[in-house]
Design an enzyme around this catalytic site. Structure first.
Site, short mmCIF file in Angstrom:
data_model
loop_
_atom_site.label_atom_id
_atom_site.label_comp_id
_atom_site.label_asym_id
_atom_site.label_seq_id
_atom_site.Cartn_x
_atom_site.Cartn_y
_atom_site.Cartn_z
N CYS A 177 -15.46 7.85 -10.06
CA CYS A 177 -14.47 8.70 -9.32
C CYS A 177 -13.80 9.35 -10.50
CB CYS A 177 -13.92 8.33 -8.40
SG CYS A 177 -13.19 6.75 -8.24
N HIS A 219 -1.07 12.68 -13.79
CA HIS A 219 -1.51 13.48 -12.39
C HIS A 219 -1.67 14.91 -12.96
CE1 HIS A 219 -1.15 14.49 -9.09
NE2 HIS A 219 -0.16 15.67 -9.57
N ARG A 265 -8.19 12.18 -2.62
CA ARG A 265 -6.95 11.19 -2.86
C ARG A 265 -5.66 12.11 -1.57
NH1 ARG A 265 -7.92 12.41 -8.43
NH2 ARG A 265 -7.88 10.94 -9.43
N ASN A 301 -9.63 6.20 -14.81
CA ASN A 301 -8.79 6.39 -15.74
C ASN A 301 -7.51 5.29 -15.12
OD1 ASN A 301 -9.73 8.82 -15.08
ND2 ASN A 301 -8.42 9.02 -12.92
N ASP A 302 -7.83 4.33 -14.41
CA ASP A 302 -6.72 2.64 -14.77
C ASP A 302 -7.56 1.92 -15.09
OD1 ASP A 302 -4.47 3.45 -13.25
OD2 ASP A 302 -5.11 4.23 -11.70
N ARG A 315 -9.71 7.95 0.74
CA ARG A 315 -9.02 7.05 -0.62
C ARG A 315 -7.92 6.64 -0.14
NH1 ARG A 315 -7.15 7.35 -6.23
NH2 ARG A 315 -6.36 8.13 -5.64
N GLU A 335 -10.99 -0.07 -10.78
CA GLU A 335 -9.90 -0.11 -12.18
C GLU A 335 -9.26 -0.54 -12.18
OE1 GLU A 335 -7.55 2.95 -10.09
OE2 GLU A 335 -7.10 1.80 -8.52
N ARG A 374 -1.71 5.65 -19.22
CA ARG A 374 -2.34 6.89 -19.79
C ARG A 374 -1.42 8.18 -19.63
NH1 ARG A 374 -4.51 6.97 -13.39
NH2 ARG A 374 -4.76 9.08 -13.12
C1 PEP Z 1 -9.13 6.47 -11.43
O1 PEP Z 1 -7.97 5.65 -11.40
O2 PEP Z 1 -9.79 6.44 -12.21
C2 PEP Z 1 -8.96 7.04 -10.25
C3 PEP Z 1 -9.58 7.83 -10.21
O3 PEP Z 1 -7.84 7.07 -9.72
P1 PEP Z 1 -6.23 7.64 -9.80
O4 PEP Z 1 -6.65 8.90 -11.13
O5 PEP Z 1 -5.84 8.09 -8.88
O6 PEP Z 1 -5.66 6.94 -10.08
MG MG Z 2 -6.72 4.99 -10.48
#
Ligand code: PEP
Ligand code: MG
Length: 582
Positions: free
Chosen positions: A506, A193, A300, A458-459, A336, A435, A469
């Site tokens: 995204c 984050h 977000r 990301n996930d 989202r 994800e 992560r």
């Molecule tokens: C992701 O997981 O790629 C995503 C965009 O969501 P977040 O980073 O908020 O988990």
């Molecule tokens: Mg995510």
């Protein structure tokens, strides 16, 4: 002392040069703060009341120890009371506050450091023990002082480079970019984050620096190189000069990108994609037009739930989403639904402690468990969508049944709003994030239930490769070009297109310029990334012919590892683009 280079994980590009400001989220923090003459009296009072509190605490522990274990076990706390009588605590610190007009915790930590150095030089067991007692007492006093001054970050009075052990979402969403010119943290990976927020704020950052807080002292001059994840401590004059020049040329490059603002994201051979923004904090909305984004691919909503004891009301959320709908004009924005959990924790909604929060009651799972909270958000979005082209997207989908359940709740909200005669949008478009590997694998089934897909790399990377992560120790394994990731992306795109629907990305992978040629070739319809990188991504798209991109994508899917894929990209991009990317 000589120059020292510390390295970690690059989190947000750019270079910052300035004095360090040490901030510890956990434990004791003693950053320096200059006082106005009018503040001096209150600071001395604050210090004296912390001193009193410390004395009372030690007295109380001493009493309890005596009662429980006998007099001899309480002797250490008796010694602590004696330590508190030392002139250092009672006289010198208040005097320094008056004379130097600095905050109490900084002066205390500074005095203590000098004292400890003197004790260590004595090499005598008795004095070493006394040194330990003084440290214990001072730690307690510092804790009592900083307890009364939790919001150090909000009180910054000068430009600094923030050096922190970690930053909570509640710290980052209120960070002032006027004062914080860059930051680095001991912990974290590229998509934690804090790293995402740094890119949102367009300030250089490095994470996963391990012990940067232990190595840098408050006020030290540091260079933060966000492009390479480096902190250069006490730089030599020639290093400073080198980085000043780099900083200038980076800023000039960013300025040169401004001319792209009103141009479309189209390849030289005419293939058009949508280039949208990820919004993490509401202030960024003012930036999207300046950076040339066409809508919002990920809004977000967690920030609405931060820094407060209760969830936001339907009215508060409606106002935020309506503001978004009005602000974006004709371009769509994808809201989202709440993705709390993982590293985006929030105490008042966390139902119980989880040992694996990323695999726990996060995002849609938490929302389906708490339909009371979820429906408030859904109603607010539906009402706000009457004011502009909003879409809705569910995060962390792992099964079809979660989508169906979420849609049942959405439909209940529609029926309720109808009954109430409220103004709202009925046929709002619904999408989901891909994800979790299971979702990518059944993307062909999922797409039958929704209007669009958005890949959250990301996930997706974290869950596919089993790499936390936010954990810097395994950051080297966090690899977007791993063949397993490429196959999952390809399956997702193919499933959406076969159903005649669109698919975007995204996750942060879409905002990395080196990956854009490959992702273009994989036929993503939308790239959504941090506002700060949009101009650079647009530049890459406008220089990359779709024909060559498709060749890269076709070949990449047969490569055995990420180095081979990266080499392929490097070899196949046009020469002018290669100089920008590599
Ligand atoms: C992701 O997981 O790629 C995503 C965009 O969501 P977040 O980073 O908020 O988990
Ligand atoms: Mg995510």
């Amino acid at each position: 002392m000589t120059e020292k280079i510390l390295s970690g994980v690059p989190a947000s590009g750019g270079i910052a040069i300035g004095p360090a400001y040490i901030y510890r989220r956990e434990g004791i923090s003693a950053p320096r703060r200059a006082l106005e003459p009018s503040e001096v009296g209150a600071e001395v009072d604050r210090y004296k009341s912390a001193l009193q509190k410390t004395r009372a605490q030690i007295g109380e522990i001493e009493g309890r120890m005596k009662a429980k274990l006998g007099k001899e076990h309480a002797a250490i706390f008796e010694a602590h009371q004696v330590v508190l009588d030392d002139p250092l605590f009672g006289e010198e610190i208040p005097k320094s506050i008056h004379e130097r007009r600095l905050n109490a915790e900084f002066l205390l930590a500074e005095a203590l450091e000098k004292f400890q150095a003197a004790m260590a030089a004595l090499d005598d067991g008795y004095f070493r023990d006394r040194g330990g007692d003084i440290q214990d007492v001072a730690d307690r006093l510092l804790k009592n002082l900083s307890g009364g001054e939790k919001d150090h970050l909000k009180k910054l009075d000068r430009e600094v480079i923030l050096i922190a052990d970690d930053l909570a979402p509640s710290d980052t969403v209120t960070l002032s970019t006027e004062k914080v010119k860059g930051f680095c943290t001991d912990v974290g990976g590229r998509t934690s984050h804090v790293a995402i927020v740094a890119r949102s704020l367009s300030i250089p950052a490095a994470v996963g620096m391990r012990d940067v807080t232990g190595q840098v002292k408050d006020g030290d001059l540091v260079i933060l190189d966000g492009n390479n994840g480096l902190v250069i401590l006490r730089p030599e004059p020639q290093t400073l000069e080198h980085y000043r020049r780099l900083k200038e040329s980076h800023e000039a490059f960013l300025k040169s990108l401004e001319e792209l603002k009103n141009l479309p994201a189209v390849t030289p051979d005419g293939h058009r994609v949508t280039l949208a923004a990820n919004i993490e904090i509401p202030q960024e909305l003012d930036e999207i037009a300046r950076h040339g984004a066409e809508g919002i691919g990920l809004y977000r909503t967690e920030f609405l739930f931060m820094n407060r004891e209760t969830s936001p009301t339907e009215e508060e959320q409606f106002e935020a989403y309506r503001h978004l709908a009005v602000k974006i004009g004709v371009n769509p924005a994808i809201i989202r639904t709440l993705d709390l959990g993982g590293d985006k924790f929030l105490s008042h909604l966390n139902l119980f402690h989880e040992s694996n929060p990323f695999l726990g009651l996060r995002a849609i799972r938490l929302c389906l468990k708490r339909p009371d909270v979820f429906k408030i958000q859904l109603r607010a979005v539906l009402k706000a969508a009457a004011h502009g082209p909003l879409k809705i997207m569910f995060p962390m989908i792992s099964t079809l049944s979660e989508i169906r359940e979420a849609k049942v709740l959405l439909n209940q909200c529609v029926q309720q709003l109808k009954k109430e005669g409220a103004v709202f949008r009925e046929g709002i478009e619904v999408g989901v994030m891909i994800e979790i590997p299971s979702a990518a694998i059944i993307a062909d089934l999922i797409i039958q239930e929704v209007d669009f897909l958005s890949i959250g790399t990301n996930d997706l990377i974290q869950y596919t490769l089993a790499v936390d992560r936010v954990n810097e120790s395994v950051a080297y394994l966090y690899d977007p070009l791993n063949p397993a990731i490429l196959r999952l992306i390809q399956m997702t795109v193919a499933a959406a297109h076969k159903a005649g629907k669109w698919v975007g990305m995204c996750g942060e992978m879409a905002g990395d310029p080196q990956f854009v040629p490959l992702l273009l070739g994989m036929e993503l319809d939308e790239f959504s990334c941090s506002v700060s990188v949009i101009p650079e991504i647009k530049k890459v798209i406008r220089l990359m012919p779709m024909k060559a991109a498709k060749e890269i994508a076709a070949e990449a899917l047969h490569k055995k590892d990420s180095q081979e894929v990266l080499k392929l990209i490097k070899d196949k991009v046009p020469a002018d683009l290669r100089t920008i990317l590599f």
